[in-house]
Write a protein that holds these residues in place. Structure first.
Motif, PDB file in Angstrom:
ATOM      1  N   ARG A 176       0.828  -1.207   0.000  1.00 52.87           N
ATOM      2  CA  ARG A 176       0.000   0.000   0.000  1.00 52.87           C
ATOM      3  C   ARG A 176       0.861   1.255   0.000  1.00 52.87           C
ATOM      4  O   ARG A 176       0.544   2.239  -0.673  1.00 52.87           O
ATOM      5  CB  ARG A 176      -0.930   0.005   1.217  1.00 52.87           C
ATOM      6  N   THR A 177       1.953   1.220   0.725  1.00 54.48           N
ATOM      7  CA  THR A 177       2.864   2.364   0.769  1.00 54.48           C
ATOM      8  C   THR A 177       3.479   2.625  -0.597  1.00 54.48           C
ATOM      9  O   THR A 177       3.665   3.780  -1.001  1.00 54.48           O
ATOM     10  CB  THR A 177       3.983   2.114   1.800  1.00 54.48           C
ATOM     11  N   ALA A 178       3.766   1.560  -1.315  1.00 58.09           N
ATOM     12  CA  ALA A 178       4.408   1.686  -2.628  1.00 58.09           C
ATOM     13  C   ALA A 178       3.550   2.459  -3.615  1.00 58.09           C
ATOM     14  O   ALA A 178       4.072   3.171  -4.483  1.00 58.09           O
ATOM     15  CB  ALA A 178       4.727   0.306  -3.190  1.00 58.09           C
ATOM     16  N   HIS A 179       2.222   2.342  -3.486  1.00 59.57           N
ATOM     17  CA  HIS A 179       1.327   3.016  -4.416  1.00 59.57           C
ATOM     18  C   HIS A 179       1.281   4.524  -4.188  1.00 59.57           C
ATOM     19  O   HIS A 179       0.814   5.265  -5.048  1.00 59.57           O
ATOM     20  CB  HIS A 179      -0.091   2.438  -4.300  1.00 59.57           C
ATOM     21  N   GLY A 180       1.760   4.969  -3.027  1.00 63.63           N
ATOM     22  CA  GLY A 180       1.687   6.393  -2.720  1.00 63.63           C
ATOM     23  C   GLY A 180       3.019   7.109  -2.777  1.00 63.63           C
ATOM     24  O   GLY A 180       3.121   8.256  -2.348  1.00 63.63           O
ATOM     25  N   MET A 181       4.058   6.466  -3.292  1.00 61.50           N
ATOM     26  CA  MET A 181       5.362   7.116  -3.315  1.00 61.50           C
ATOM     27  C   MET A 181       6.219   6.581  -4.452  1.00 61.50           C
ATOM     28  O   MET A 181       5.937   5.527  -5.028  1.00 61.50           O
ATOM     29  CB  MET A 181       6.078   6.908  -1.976  1.00 61.50           C
ATOM     30  N   ASP A 182       7.245   7.338  -4.759  1.00 64.51           N
ATOM     31  CA  ASP A 182       8.211   6.927  -5.775  1.00 64.51           C
ATOM     32  C   ASP A 182       9.278   6.071  -5.090  1.00 64.51           C
ATOM     33  O   ASP A 182      10.010   6.551  -4.226  1.00 64.51           O
ATOM     34  CB  ASP A 182       8.850   8.152  -6.414  1.00 64.51           C
ATOM     35  N   VAL A 183       9.357   4.789  -5.492  1.00 65.98           N
ATOM     36  CA  VAL A 183      10.280   3.878  -4.818  1.00 65.98           C
ATOM     37  C   VAL A 183      11.605   3.737  -5.557  1.00 65.98           C
ATOM     38  O   VAL A 183      12.465   2.969  -5.135  1.00 65.98           O
ATOM     39  CB  VAL A 183       9.640   2.474  -4.653  1.00 65.98           C
ATOM     40  N   SER A 184      11.790   4.498  -6.641  1.00 63.68           N
ATOM     41  CA  SER A 184      13.025   4.351  -7.409  1.00 63.68           C
ATOM     42  C   SER A 184      14.253   4.701  -6.565  1.00 63.68           C
ATOM     43  O   SER A 184      15.286   4.021  -6.631  1.00 63.68           O
ATOM     44  CB  SER A 184      12.982   5.226  -8.655  1.00 63.68           C
ATOM     45  N   SER A 185      14.157   5.774  -5.763  1.00 63.61           N
ATOM     46  CA  SER A 185      15.299   6.144  -4.914  1.00 63.61           C
ATOM     47  C   SER A 185      15.498   5.128  -3.801  1.00 63.61           C
ATOM     48  O   SER A 185      16.637   4.848  -3.392  1.00 63.61           O
ATOM     49  CB  SER A 185      15.091   7.538  -4.321  1.00 63.61           C
ATOM     50  N   LEU A 186      14.389   4.546  -3.308  1.00 68.47           N
ATOM     51  CA  LEU A 186      14.489   3.537  -2.261  1.00 68.47           C
ATOM     52  C   LEU A 186      15.200   2.293  -2.768  1.00 68.47           C
ATOM     53  O   LEU A 186      15.894   1.607  -2.012  1.00 68.47           O
ATOM     54  CB  LEU A 186      13.101   3.163  -1.746  1.00 68.47           C
ATOM     55  N   LYS A 187      15.028   1.980  -4.044  1.00 66.83           N
ATOM     56  CA  LYS A 187      15.703   0.816  -4.609  1.00 66.83           C
ATOM     57  C   LYS A 187      17.217   0.986  -4.562  1.00 66.83           C
ATOM     58  O   LYS A 187      17.950   0.020  -4.359  1.00 66.83           O
ATOM     59  CB  LYS A 187      15.237   0.575  -6.051  1.00 66.83           C
ATOM     60  N   LYS A 188      17.687   2.214  -4.713  1.00 66.35           N
ATOM     61  CA  LYS A 188      19.123   2.463  -4.621  1.00 66.35           C
ATOM     62  C   LYS A 188      19.611   2.215  -3.198  1.00 66.35           C
ATOM     63  O   LYS A 188      20.675   1.636  -2.983  1.00 66.35           O
ATOM     64  CB  LYS A 188      19.438   3.894  -5.059  1.00 66.35           C
ATOM     65  N   VAL A 189      18.811   2.659  -2.219  1.00 64.02           N
ATOM     66  CA  VAL A 189      19.168   2.434  -0.821  1.00 64.02           C
ATOM     67  C   VAL A 189      19.159   0.939  -0.513  1.00 64.02           C
ATOM     68  O   VAL A 189      20.061   0.408   0.144  1.00 64.02           O
ATOM     69  CB  VAL A 189      18.191   3.176   0.116  1.00 64.02           C
TER      70      VAL A 189
END
Length: 276
Positions: A239-252
């Motif tokens: 659910r959190t993924a649908h409300g944010m851009d996870v591209s930067s999180l993938k780098k982390v």
């Protein structure tokens, strides 16, 4: 078993479940190194801690894949026509792979895991979308069985559900990314089932030295603790993924994977005597 250890298992399951839902990755690459650390701290036999971490990680997928597959199936994303032969191959591959893994020494198994996770983290950083054509480039049933067997065998050595192999393979052969992820999630169940049987059988030879509450190489309390919290937190991550851009999180996350790979490579060196 102390309460601190149990609390750590619940926290680990929550973290891996949330990460899986948020980033669409399997928890095995997180579970194996952390379980290796925790099992080592609990003074489990050092020559079997990685085998137990891999077996336990794969077994948790039996629980976590069910909720994931139900969600994907509700959206009509699972390619059950592909799962039939890929899944049978995955079951056979992990069943046989577990027997091979049991013969591999801890330093070598740690090295294999470290190299695989480093590669997976690199692929995450450079992932590119492929054009979808429905999967017309996939092989016939015999080829799918062979591919599934290979995916299962590799999964049995690294403790992951095969997503980092299945998703790129399917997308490369024209299956849409959405369907590739969903079908990969469905592949997790036969892979985990094969690992459950395989690692129970493989661990019987070492039953006299493995800790209490173990079923072969599978440590029951760790399966229960991580699976419960993972199942609860995976939907929250989704659910959190649908409300944010996870591209930067993938780098982390890729950076975290590199660190965990480094730990397993250190484990390989230390248990082989290279650092002594």
């Amino acid at each position: 078993m102390d309460y601190l250890f149990l609390g750590g298992l619940l926290l680990l399951g929550a973290f891996t479940g949330f990460a899986a839902g948020l980033l669409g990755i399997g928890g095995g690459m997180l579970l194996v190194p952390f379980l290796t650390m925790m099992f080592t701290a609990q003074k489990f036999p050092i020559e079997h801690v990685v085998h137990m971490a891999i077996a336990t990680s794969l077994t948790t997928i039996l629980f976590t894949s069910v909720s994931s597959v139900r969600a994907h199936h509700a959206h009509g994303a699972v390619r059950w026509d592909l799962i039939k032969w890929l899944g049978i191959g995955g079951f056979v591959g992990t069943l046989l792979g577990a027997q091979i893994a049991s013969l591999v020494r801890t330093p070598v198994l740690s090295l294999i895991f470290g190299v695989f996770v480093s590669y997976s983290a690199f692929q995450m950083l450079r992932a590119k979308k492929k054009a979808a054509d429905g999967g017309s480039g996939l092989p016939g049933n015999g080829g799918k069985f062979g591919v599934g067997t290979l995916i299962g065998a590799i999964s049995s050595l690294v403790g992951a559900g095969g997503g980092f192999i299945t998703v790129p393979y399917l997308s490369k052969h024209g299956v849409s990314m959405h369907q590739s992820v969903a079908t990969s999630a469905a592949m997790g169940f036969p892979i985990a089932a094969g690992a459950l049987v395989g690692y129970v059988v493989a661990g019987q030879r070492f039953a006299d030295v493995l800790p209490a509450l173990s079923l072969g190489f599978i440590y029951g309390p760790a399966v229960l603790g991580t699976a419960i919290s993972s199942v609860l937190f995976a939907p929250l991550g989704a659910r959190t993924a649908h409300g944010m851009d996870v591209s930067s999180l993938k780098k982390v996350f890729a950076s975290l994977l590199f660190c965990l790979a480094g730990y397993m490579l250190w484990k390989a060196a230390s248990t082989s005597g290279l650092l002594s």
